[in-house]
Design an enzyme around this catalytic site. Structure first.
Site, short mmCIF file in Angstrom:
data_model
loop_
_atom_site.label_atom_id
_atom_site.label_comp_id
_atom_site.label_asym_id
_atom_site.label_seq_id
_atom_site.Cartn_x
_atom_site.Cartn_y
_atom_site.Cartn_z
N HIS A 16 54.26 9.68 2.71
CA HIS A 16 54.09 10.54 3.89
C HIS A 16 53.93 12.00 3.48
O HIS A 16 53.01 12.69 3.93
CB HIS A 16 55.31 10.36 4.80
CG HIS A 16 55.33 11.26 5.99
ND1 HIS A 16 54.87 10.87 7.23
CD2 HIS A 16 55.77 12.53 6.14
CE1 HIS A 16 55.02 11.86 8.09
NE2 HIS A 16 55.58 12.88 7.46
N GLU A 17 54.81 12.47 2.61
CA GLU A 17 54.77 13.87 2.22
C GLU A 17 53.55 14.17 1.35
O GLU A 17 52.98 15.26 1.41
CB GLU A 17 56.05 14.26 1.47
CG GLU A 17 57.32 14.12 2.28
CD GLU A 17 57.33 14.96 3.56
OE1 GLU A 17 56.55 15.93 3.65
OE2 GLU A 17 58.11 14.63 4.46
N HIS B 297 50.77 15.00 3.56
CA HIS B 297 50.81 16.42 3.96
C HIS B 297 50.26 17.31 2.85
O HIS B 297 49.47 18.22 3.10
CB HIS B 297 52.25 16.85 4.27
CG HIS B 297 52.77 16.35 5.57
ND1 HIS B 297 52.05 16.41 6.74
CD2 HIS B 297 53.97 15.80 5.89
CE1 HIS B 297 52.79 15.92 7.73
NE2 HIS B 297 53.96 15.54 7.23
#
Length: 306
Positions: free
Chosen positions: A205-206, A209
């Site tokens: 997920h990160e 980003h």
């Protein structure tokens, strides 16, 4: 406990803006893209305990997490990264632990740092991403810095810095000193921590980003008007908030379709996450081809390349 992580997970201040397709750069979806291999260094911030302890993670656990990250980005069959979504694909992006330090010495890509040896004064560096690079930081032009940093479980699972490009939602410059990804030690890889954030999906997920993806609801605060904000990806539906689970009654997206609970850029349980859409993949690849501190990673000499 994913709900408690909602606001904190990607806490970078950006100006909210609405989608304007006429002003978006062309982000083509390519059938057979070039494989990009990106070097990572894992900075394990510990308190002096022996290797293999709760926060001074074993090398095997770190390698397991990087393998899981690759499984997710490469959509590898037979792993937690596998999916059968017709709008998903192999991102042709993978990650490799660094093989050379900034000084040219050989390394396993793991940099262990005793917090108490280098602890900066907290009042000087209030923001976490200003403090972390004072503990350890390798050249962000050549490495993806991943800080494994102990915080209470189920509070802040992870955080990432965004790139700066001409893509909508990413026009701002780097807001903090550090550039990379932080993952809470207790949510790094497979863990026994209570809750639903224990299968290593926080790093995926990160990393999304870090490579330019927003949450599915974009830059809005939760509960804003449904069509007011977006993640600027054409094949993800408008949603106004995150989804905290993947079983039971799944809410609808703004257009009435079933909300994408399995998307990595939602905040559902780790067991649900398995999809980057083709549009999200195209956006990440555009960032790798155009953004400062991202495009140089494709040719970094921190790893050997075939």
């Amino acid at each position: 406990m994913k709900k408690t992580l909602l606001i904190l997970t990607a806490f970078i201040l950006l100006s909210a803006c609405t989608e304007d397709s006429d002003n978006q750069p062309d982000v083509p979806i390519i059938d057979q893209p070039t494989l990009y291999t990106l070097p990572v260094v894992v900075h394990v911030i510990h308190d002096g305990e022996d290797i293999g302890g709760s926060i001074n993670l074993a090398e095997s656990k770190i390698k397991e997490q990087i393998e899981g990250l690759n499984n997710d980005f490469r959509r590898v069959k037979g792993t937690l990264g596998e999916n059968n979504s017709p709008i998903s694909d192999d991102a042709f992006i993978q990650f490799k632990l660094a093989e050379f330090t900034p000084e040219g010495e050989m390394t396993n890509g793991i940099n262990r740092v005793n917090y108490f040896d280098v602890f900066p004064r907290v009042n000087d560096y209030v923001d976490l991403f200003d403090r972390l690079p004072k503990l350890a930081n390798w050249d962000p032009e050549k490495y993806i810095n991943i800080w494994v940093y102990a915080l209470p479980p189920n509070t802040l699972a992870g955080r990432a810095s965004f790139p700066s490009t001409d893509l909508p939602g990413l026009e701002g410059g780097l807001a903090t000193i550090g550039d990379g990804v932080m993952v809470n030690s207790f949510h790094f890889g497979f863990s026994t921590v209570d809750g639903t954030v224990n299968l290593g999906k926080t790093l995926t997920h990160e990393m999304g980003h870090f490579l330019g993806l927003l949450h599915l609801w974009g830059l809005a605060h939760e509960g804003e008007d449904c069509f007011e904000y977006d993640d600027f990806v054409q094949d993800t539906p408008f949603v106004s908030r995150s989804i905290s689970g993947c079983n039971g009654n799944i809410p609808l997206a703004c257009d009435g379709s079933v909300a994408p609970t399995n998307n990595y850029m939602n905040l559902t349980s780790d067991e649900c996450m398995s999809v980057f859409t083709k549009g999200q993949i195209a956006r990440m690849r555009y960032v790798l081809e155009n953004a400062p501190r991202r495009m140089t990673l494709r040719t970094s000499n921190a790893i050997t390349r075939e």
